[in-house]
Scaffold this active site. Structure first.
Site, PDB file in Angstrom:
ATOM      1  N   SER A 228      -2.278 -16.980 -12.934  1.00 15.88           N
ATOM      2  CA  SER A 228      -3.042 -15.465 -12.551  1.00 15.88           C
ATOM      3  C   SER A 228      -3.681 -15.869 -11.364  1.00 15.88           C
ATOM      4  O   SER A 228      -3.749 -17.108 -10.954  1.00 15.88           O
ATOM      5  CB  SER A 228      -3.900 -15.248 -13.575  1.00 15.88           C
ATOM      6  OG  SER A 228      -4.961 -14.273 -13.086  1.00 15.88           O
TER       7      SER A 228
ATOM      8  N   TYR B  60     -11.803 -16.750 -18.884  1.00 16.12           N
ATOM      9  CA  TYR B  60     -10.344 -16.378 -18.338  1.00 16.12           C
ATOM     10  C   TYR B  60     -10.085 -17.272 -17.028  1.00 16.12           C
ATOM     11  O   TYR B  60      -8.996 -17.851 -17.093  1.00 16.12           O
ATOM     12  CB  TYR B  60      -9.936 -14.736 -18.247  1.00 16.12           C
ATOM     13  CG  TYR B  60      -8.681 -14.484 -17.778  1.00 16.12           C
ATOM     14  CD1 TYR B  60      -7.827 -14.496 -18.618  1.00 16.12           C
ATOM     15  CD2 TYR B  60      -8.467 -14.063 -16.526  1.00 16.12           C
ATOM     16  CE1 TYR B  60      -6.444 -14.316 -18.385  1.00 16.12           C
ATOM     17  CE2 TYR B  60      -7.174 -13.846 -15.985  1.00 16.12           C
ATOM     18  CZ  TYR B  60      -6.194 -13.738 -17.131  1.00 16.12           C
ATOM     19  OH  TYR B  60      -4.888 -13.254 -16.799  1.00 16.12           O
TER      20      TYR B  60
HETATM   21  N1  NAP Z   1      -1.488  -7.708 -16.124  1.00 17.79           N
HETATM   22  C1  NAP Z   1      -1.984  -8.580 -15.310  1.00 17.79           C
HETATM   23  O1  NAP Z   1      -2.605  -7.730 -14.336  1.00 17.79           O
HETATM   24  C2  NAP Z   1      -1.924  -9.759 -15.242  1.00 17.79           C
HETATM   25  C3  NAP Z   1      -2.493 -10.354 -13.944  1.00 17.79           C
HETATM   26  C4  NAP Z   1      -2.380 -11.612 -13.753  1.00 17.79           C
HETATM   27  C5  NAP Z   1      -1.825 -12.640 -14.853  1.00 17.79           C
HETATM   28  N2  NAP Z   1      -1.334 -11.774 -16.041  1.00 17.79           N
HETATM   29  C6  NAP Z   1      -0.868 -12.769 -17.150  1.00 17.79           C
HETATM   30  O2  NAP Z   1       0.317 -12.526 -17.358  1.00 17.79           O
HETATM   31  C7  NAP Z   1       0.535 -12.679 -18.814  1.00 17.79           C
HETATM   32  C8  NAP Z   1       1.622 -11.531 -19.602  1.00 17.79           C
HETATM   33  O3  NAP Z   1       0.346 -10.541 -19.504  1.00 17.79           O
HETATM   34  P1  NAP Z   1       0.912  -8.812 -19.535  1.00 17.79           P
HETATM   35  O4  NAP Z   1       0.084  -8.245 -18.371  1.00 17.79           O
HETATM   36  O5  NAP Z   1       2.177  -8.787 -19.770  1.00 17.79           O
HETATM   37  O6  NAP Z   1       0.045  -8.242 -20.878  1.00 17.79           O
HETATM   38  P2  NAP Z   1       0.410  -7.915 -22.174  1.00 17.79           P
HETATM   39  O7  NAP Z   1       1.225  -6.580 -21.924  1.00 17.79           O
HETATM   40  O8  NAP Z   1      -1.115  -7.625 -23.050  1.00 17.79           O
HETATM   41  O9  NAP Z   1       1.016  -9.017 -22.905  1.00 17.79           O
HETATM   42  C9  NAP Z   1       0.599  -9.926 -23.367  1.00 17.79           C
HETATM   43  C10 NAP Z   1       1.522 -10.534 -24.470  1.00 17.79           C
HETATM   44  O10 NAP Z   1       1.033 -11.706 -24.962  1.00 17.79           O
HETATM   45  C11 NAP Z   1       1.558 -12.001 -26.500  1.00 17.79           C
HETATM   46  N3  NAP Z   1       0.182 -12.770 -26.892  1.00 17.79           N
HETATM   47  C12 NAP Z   1      -1.081 -12.911 -26.652  1.00 17.79           C
HETATM   48  N4  NAP Z   1      -1.518 -13.635 -27.508  1.00 17.79           N
HETATM   49  C13 NAP Z   1      -0.465 -14.201 -28.133  1.00 17.79           C
HETATM   50  C14 NAP Z   1      -0.560 -15.279 -29.105  1.00 17.79           C
HETATM   51  N5  NAP Z   1      -1.512 -15.835 -29.836  1.00 17.79           N
HETATM   52  N6  NAP Z   1       0.749 -15.616 -29.626  1.00 17.79           N
HETATM   53  C15 NAP Z   1       1.894 -15.265 -29.198  1.00 17.79           C
HETATM   54  N7  NAP Z   1       1.752 -14.145 -28.328  1.00 17.79           N
HETATM   55  C16 NAP Z   1       0.556 -13.561 -27.673  1.00 17.79           C
HETATM   56  C17 NAP Z   1       1.278 -10.377 -26.749  1.00 17.79           C
HETATM   57  O11 NAP Z   1       2.334 -10.286 -27.942  1.00 17.79           O
HETATM   58  P3  NAP Z   1       1.675 -10.212 -29.363  1.00 17.79           P
HETATM   59  O12 NAP Z   1       0.107  -9.532 -29.135  1.00 17.79           O
HETATM   60  O13 NAP Z   1       2.650  -9.302 -30.092  1.00 17.79           O
HETATM   61  O14 NAP Z   1       1.672 -11.474 -30.010  1.00 17.79           O
HETATM   62  C18 NAP Z   1       1.895  -9.856 -25.554  1.00 17.79           C
HETATM   63  O15 NAP Z   1       3.339  -9.984 -25.819  1.00 17.79           O
HETATM   64  C19 NAP Z   1      -0.405 -13.149 -19.315  1.00 17.79           C
HETATM   65  O16 NAP Z   1      -0.415 -14.537 -19.472  1.00 17.79           O
HETATM   66  C20 NAP Z   1      -1.780 -12.801 -18.483  1.00 17.79           C
HETATM   67  O17 NAP Z   1      -2.867 -13.546 -18.213  1.00 17.79           O
HETATM   68  C21 NAP Z   1      -1.568 -10.549 -16.096  1.00 17.79           C
END
Ligand code: NAP
Length: 263
Positions: free
Chosen positions: A157, A170
């Protein structure tokens, strides 16, 4: 109206460039992870989907298999070492050793220092940092044993490079991911395993669902944009990578101009 800026990203990478490659993706039930699953499946890869929400994973697999893709859903809590081990065992049994491992699982926390509970702290560290350690270690072991190289790609991130108030836990976890990735990149180099990290900001996913303030439309890119970038990184083409990077900058500017006046 269809957004004209989506088309070139979808077109990047030939349809068969990942045919037969085994790709394990965490966070596959939603957002960036799910978009990566679809991107690689469309290009002929065998995709292994990991997350806790098994119903969602199985639903995605049904869709993928209807379009001829090979997939496997494995219910995994990436904060639990045994679950991660089981994920890699199941994946190897079905498809063979992993070629590409994508760490996308993670969760955010917006809280001031005084409001972060011990439980919140450990939970954010586990979901964002310990998970990357467990999965990258398991992937590296499998790739080294198979002796055919590999690629570990982690969705870090911008919070792993910069800091913001009310995101201490975070930011700490994502800074940890940055350091971890940089260290293993040097370690695994000699084994033919590549290590790459992305540092996205503000993607239109469920990530912000519990946040009091939702990001504005002009600030957001789509999960499919990040998946396309992951794809070009995995393809190893420097030219394509530069092209998609430039395209994402153009797309950000386009969204700012188009949506900023309306919030
Ligand atoms: N969205 C943003 O703006 C953004 C920006 C920078 C970085 N990121 C990073 O991108 C990555 C993906 O985020 P996203 O935006 O796709 O968010 P999201 O739509 O909320 O997806 C998060 C995913 O992580 C899984 N997850 C969370 N905790 C888990 C656990 N303990 N075990 C297994 N799976 C787990 C969730 O699945 P389940 O709940 O089904 O387990 C879900 O599939 C993250 O690492 C986040 O920090 C996101």
């Amino acid at each position: 109206m269809r957004n004209p800026l989506v088309i070139p990203l979808r077109g990047s990478g030939s349809m068969s460039s990942f045919r037969g490659k085994n790709v394990i993706i965490t966070g596959a039930s939603s957002g960036i992870g799910e978009a990566c699953v679809r991107w690689f499946a469309q290009r002929g890869a065998n995709v292994v989907l990991a997350a806790r929400s098994i119903d969602k994973l199985e639903q995605i697999c049904v869709e993928l298999e209807a379009s001829g893709a090979q997939s496997l859903a494995v219910q995994t809590d990436v904060t639990v070492a045994d679950d991660v081990q089981q994920l890699f065992t199941a994946s190897e049994e079905k498809f063979g050793p992993a070629d590409i491992m994508i760490n996308s699982a993670g969760s955010g926390l917006r809280a001031s220092l005084l409001d972060i509970s011990d439980e919140d702290w450990h939970s954010v560290m586990a979901a964002n940092l310990t998970s990357v350690f467990y999965c990258s270690r398991a992937a590296a072991k499998q790739m080294i044993r198979a002796n055919r190289g590999g690629h570990i790609i982690t969705i870090g991130s911008v919070a792993g490079l910069l800091a913001a108030p009310n995101y201490a836990a975070y930011c700490a976890a994502k800074h940890g991911v940055t350091g971890f990735q940089r260290a293993i990149k040097w370690e695994l180099r000699g084994q033919g395993i590549k290590v790459s990290t992305l540092y996205p900001a503000r993607i239109n996913s469920a990530f912000f669902k519990d946040y009091p303030q939702q990001p504005k439309r002009w600030q957001l890119l789509e999960p499919s944009d990040i998946a396309a970038y992951v794809g070009v990184i995995a393809s190893g083409s420097v030219l394509r990578r530069a092209g998609v990077r430039l395209w994402l900058v153009v797309k950000r500017l386009y969204r700012i101009v188009r949506y900023l006046p309306f919030g």
